[in-house]
Design a protein around this motif. Sequence first.
Motif, short mmCIF file in Angstrom:
data_model
loop_
_atom_site.label_atom_id
_atom_site.label_comp_id
_atom_site.label_asym_id
_atom_site.label_seq_id
_atom_site.Cartn_x
_atom_site.Cartn_y
_atom_site.Cartn_z
N GLY A 54 0.82 -1.20 0.00
CA GLY A 54 0.00 0.00 0.00
C GLY A 54 0.86 1.26 0.00
O GLY A 54 2.09 1.20 0.14
N PRO A 55 0.18 2.43 -0.15
CA PRO A 55 0.91 3.71 -0.24
C PRO A 55 1.71 4.04 1.02
O PRO A 55 2.67 4.79 0.97
N HIS A 56 1.31 3.51 2.15
CA HIS A 56 2.03 3.76 3.41
C HIS A 56 2.74 2.50 3.89
O HIS A 56 3.01 2.34 5.08
N GLY A 57 3.05 1.64 2.95
CA GLY A 57 3.67 0.38 3.31
C GLY A 57 5.17 0.49 3.45
O GLY A 57 5.75 1.57 3.45
N GLY A 58 5.80 -0.68 3.54
CA GLY A 58 7.25 -0.71 3.69
C GLY A 58 7.69 -2.05 4.23
O GLY A 58 6.98 -3.05 4.10
N ILE A 59 8.83 -2.06 4.84
CA ILE A 59 9.41 -3.27 5.42
C ILE A 59 9.53 -3.06 6.92
O ILE A 59 9.93 -1.98 7.38
N ALA A 60 9.18 -4.08 7.69
CA ALA A 60 9.18 -3.93 9.14
C ALA A 60 9.57 -5.24 9.81
O ALA A 60 9.55 -6.31 9.19
N LEU A 61 9.91 -5.12 11.09
CA LEU A 61 10.15 -6.29 11.93
C LEU A 61 8.91 -6.57 12.75
O LEU A 61 8.13 -5.66 13.07
N LEU A 62 8.72 -7.83 13.09
CA LEU A 62 7.60 -8.20 13.94
C LEU A 62 7.66 -7.40 15.24
O LEU A 62 8.73 -7.30 15.86
N PRO A 63 6.56 -6.76 15.68
CA PRO A 63 6.58 -5.96 16.91
C PRO A 63 7.12 -6.75 18.09
O PRO A 63 6.77 -7.92 18.29
N GLY A 64 8.00 -6.11 18.85
CA GLY A 64 8.59 -6.73 20.03
C GLY A 64 9.88 -7.47 19.76
O GLY A 64 10.60 -7.85 20.71
N PHE A 65 10.21 -7.66 18.48
CA PHE A 65 11.46 -8.37 18.18
C PHE A 65 12.63 -7.43 18.36
O PHE A 65 12.66 -6.33 17.83
#
Length: 334
Positions: A54-65
């Motif tokens: 999506g327009p506000h997407g990207g790459i992220a790590l699982l929360p808390g990792f």
Amino acid sequence: MRSERLLSILLLLQSHGQLPSSELAERLEVSVRTIMRDVEALSASGVPVYTVRGPHGGIALLPGFRTDVTGLTADESRALFVLLSGSAHADLGLGAALGSALRKVMAALPAPHRPDADLTSRRVLIDPVRWRGAPGPDHTAPDLTAFQDAVFTDRRLRLRYRHGRDDRVHTYTLDPYGLVNKAGVWYLVADRDGEPRLFRTDRADSAAVLDEPVRRRPGSELTDVWDLLRRGIDDLPAPLAVTVRVRTDVLAMFLRVHAADLAAPGVAPQTVPPDRADDPGWTRVELRFRSVPAAQPLLAFGADVEVLTPDELRRHLALTSAATAALYAPGRDD
């Protein structure tokens, strides 16, 4: 190279959370396609990394990792960010490498340590090159407690200060930018009435932190103000031209000690034919000092260094040597 890039991606995501693939590609100077392949490699190795569309997407790590790749304590983190002056790294061709290394370390630090590390990098500076013609530190460690308190809490400082030019004590209200260690001597860089000033911490009779917030000039940082003050001192002409001859076997040490006093800094002198045919093994060196007393450290080399000119310095050193010899003469009454 790829393993370093994978680590950089992991650290950037830890530090910033979700990032667009285009921003990661720009930061690491690779293509978006390369970033996506690297993300797949991280996922395959067990790192919980995922993409958000999506327009506000990207790459992220699982929360808390989290992964602490440094194991650094809070004090160790701050110590790493007490920086050498930028010019020192630039002289070694390591300016870009230093910035890259610190960004990686900052990203890897546990989140609670980052604010202190970042503040330290902007408030403490180490400059290893001593002033031209200045003697080394006397190894008297000043009490920096109040100075550090003012610098790290962004408060004003009331300073009772004894200038080198007279013996009177002056009281100032200062707005600190930070602390600089110049070749072993600690200085406070601060504004006094809105103008940048430099204060040796070992000349302070007392220092008290005020409850008032600091009033720094907008856009001014420690490195900028220090560079302005340093150049104002280093660029002053040294009017006393001094020619010495140095025994060749101590020349390397002499050049290290008096590197800042060379008439042509950074250019090593050449060995020339000896002035006296019966006294070989000498090298002539041209120096510059601000005054006759500023050249007195030449005496530290004893008979291995001889001042050839000017005559006024030869007379001054002769009188100083005679007074010292008389002080230690056998049988002298106490």
